[in-house]
Design a protein around this motif. Structure first.
Motif, mmCIF file in Angstrom:
data_model
loop_
_atom_site.group_PDB
_atom_site.id
_atom_site.type_symbol
_atom_site.label_atom_id
_atom_site.label_comp_id
_atom_site.label_asym_id
_atom_site.label_seq_id
_atom_site.Cartn_x
_atom_site.Cartn_y
_atom_site.Cartn_z
ATOM 1 N N GLY A 35 0.822 -1.201 0.000
ATOM 2 C CA GLY A 35 0.000 0.000 0.000
ATOM 3 C C GLY A 35 0.855 1.250 0.000
ATOM 4 N N THR A 36 0.197 2.378 0.214
ATOM 5 C CA THR A 36 0.856 3.682 0.223
ATOM 6 C C THR A 36 0.906 4.193 1.651
ATOM 7 O OG1 THR A 36 0.009 4.122 -1.995
ATOM 8 C CG2 THR A 36 0.762 6.023 -0.717
ATOM 9 N N TRP A 37 2.118 4.567 2.080
ATOM 10 C CA TRP A 37 2.361 5.003 3.454
ATOM 11 C C TRP A 37 2.969 6.403 3.457
ATOM 12 C CZ3 TRP A 37 0.984 1.849 7.501
ATOM 13 C CH2 TRP A 37 0.701 0.522 7.191
ATOM 14 N N ARG A 38 2.470 7.255 4.325
ATOM 15 C CA ARG A 38 3.036 8.593 4.522
ATOM 16 C C ARG A 38 3.975 8.541 5.710
ATOM 17 N NH1 ARG A 38 -0.181 14.313 5.212
ATOM 18 N NH2 ARG A 38 1.612 15.519 5.910
ATOM 19 N N ARG A 39 5.228 8.901 5.463
ATOM 20 C CA ARG A 39 6.225 8.888 6.539
ATOM 21 C C ARG A 39 6.036 10.108 7.434
ATOM 22 N NH1 ARG A 39 12.818 9.180 5.990
ATOM 23 N NH2 ARG A 39 13.207 9.350 8.224
ATOM 24 N N ILE A 40 6.054 9.862 8.726
ATOM 25 C CA ILE A 40 5.966 10.942 9.710
ATOM 26 C C ILE A 40 7.387 11.264 10.135
ATOM 27 C CG2 ILE A 40 5.143 11.580 12.002
ATOM 28 C CD1 ILE A 40 2.907 9.460 11.534
ATOM 29 N N LYS A 113 -3.361 -1.931 10.448
ATOM 30 C CA LYS A 113 -3.964 -1.522 9.174
ATOM 31 C C LYS A 113 -3.672 -0.065 8.855
ATOM 32 C CE LYS A 113 -7.747 -4.798 9.228
ATOM 33 N NZ LYS A 113 -9.200 -4.990 9.245
ATOM 34 N N THR A 114 -3.379 0.744 9.867
ATOM 35 C CA THR A 114 -3.212 2.182 9.661
ATOM 36 C C THR A 114 -1.847 2.735 10.055
ATOM 37 O OG1 THR A 114 -4.152 2.627 11.841
ATOM 38 C CG2 THR A 114 -5.677 2.626 9.968
ATOM 39 N N LYS A 115 -1.031 1.965 10.766
ATOM 40 C CA LYS A 115 0.250 2.474 11.264
ATOM 41 C C LYS A 115 1.343 1.431 11.087
ATOM 42 C CE LYS A 115 2.452 4.382 15.391
ATOM 43 N NZ LYS A 115 2.307 4.689 16.817
ATOM 44 N N MET A 116 2.549 1.914 10.726
ATOM 45 C CA MET A 116 3.710 1.038 10.619
ATOM 46 C C MET A 116 4.912 1.750 11.235
ATOM 47 S SD MET A 116 5.412 -0.877 7.294
ATOM 48 C CE MET A 116 5.575 0.595 6.282
ATOM 49 N N VAL A 117 5.655 1.032 12.056
ATOM 50 C CA VAL A 117 6.897 1.541 12.637
ATOM 51 C C VAL A 117 7.977 0.509 12.314
ATOM 52 C CG1 VAL A 117 8.115 2.231 14.740
ATOM 53 C CG2 VAL A 117 5.665 2.717 14.500
ATOM 54 N N ILE A 118 9.049 0.964 11.668
ATOM 55 C CA ILE A 118 10.158 0.083 11.318
ATOM 56 C C ILE A 118 11.463 0.754 11.713
ATOM 57 C CG2 ILE A 118 8.939 -1.056 9.417
ATOM 58 C CD1 ILE A 118 10.447 0.717 7.441
ATOM 59 N N TYR A 119 12.507 -0.049 11.867
ATOM 60 C CA TYR A 119 13.822 0.528 12.105
ATOM 61 C C TYR A 119 14.887 -0.357 11.475
ATOM 62 C CZ TYR A 119 14.181 -2.792 16.016
ATOM 63 O OH TYR A 119 14.218 -3.921 16.776
ATOM 64 N N ARG A 120 15.958 0.283 11.059
ATOM 65 C CA ARG A 120 17.094 -0.425 10.467
ATOM 66 C C ARG A 120 17.854 -1.115 11.587
ATOM 67 N NH1 ARG A 120 20.550 1.181 5.760
ATOM 68 N NH2 ARG A 120 19.232 3.004 5.662
#
Length: 133
Positions: A35-40, A113-120
């Motif tokens: 999907g399409t995600w807007r980065r905060i 469904k509405t939020k994603m948090v990732i880290y390297r």
């Protein structure tokens, strides 16, 4: 002798069940990521400019949207895959990228469904938060 056959049969059934469930969990995870995600921007949350990350069937792109001009600029694109490591660790692995910096493994900390948090998890620290568009 009969007990050994029962143990072997039970082991085969359990193994098959884990393989089936593992495959379906990965597919479910891919569906959530796609999907399409807007980065905060967690360092400047009031900024009006933002990045749009798109994940679609193994391909990804990152574009920058500038509010002042209303323009969108493609920053990078490439390929990704979703992987499970050590049962509880889930990753978005960017396997190919037009900008080498982004070619890395990002551990999924949170995914709804509405939020994603990732880290390297290796190299320069990147902590990224997104909301689904």
């Amino acid at each position: 002798l009969v007990f050994n056959y029962m143990k072997r049969g039970f082991f085969i059934i359990i193994t098959g069940l884990f393989l089936f469930l593992g495959g379906s969990c990965t597919k479910n995870l891919e569906d959530k990521v796609d999907g399409t995600w807007r980065r905060i921007d967690v360092t400047a949350p009031s900024s009006s400019d933002f990045e749009i990350w798109k994940f679609e069937i193994g391909n990804f792109s990152i574009s920058k949207f500038e509010t002042s001009t209303g323009s969108t600029t493609l920053q990078t694109y490439g390929e990704y895959e979703v992987k499970h490591k050590k049962l509880t660790r889930r990753y978005i692995c960017i396997t190919k990228s037009s900008v080498e910096y982004w070619q890395a493994n990002f551990r999924i900390r949170e995914l709804t469904k509405t939020k994603m948090v990732i880290y390297r998890d290796t190299g320069p620290l990147e902590y990224l938060e997104f909301i689904k568009q």
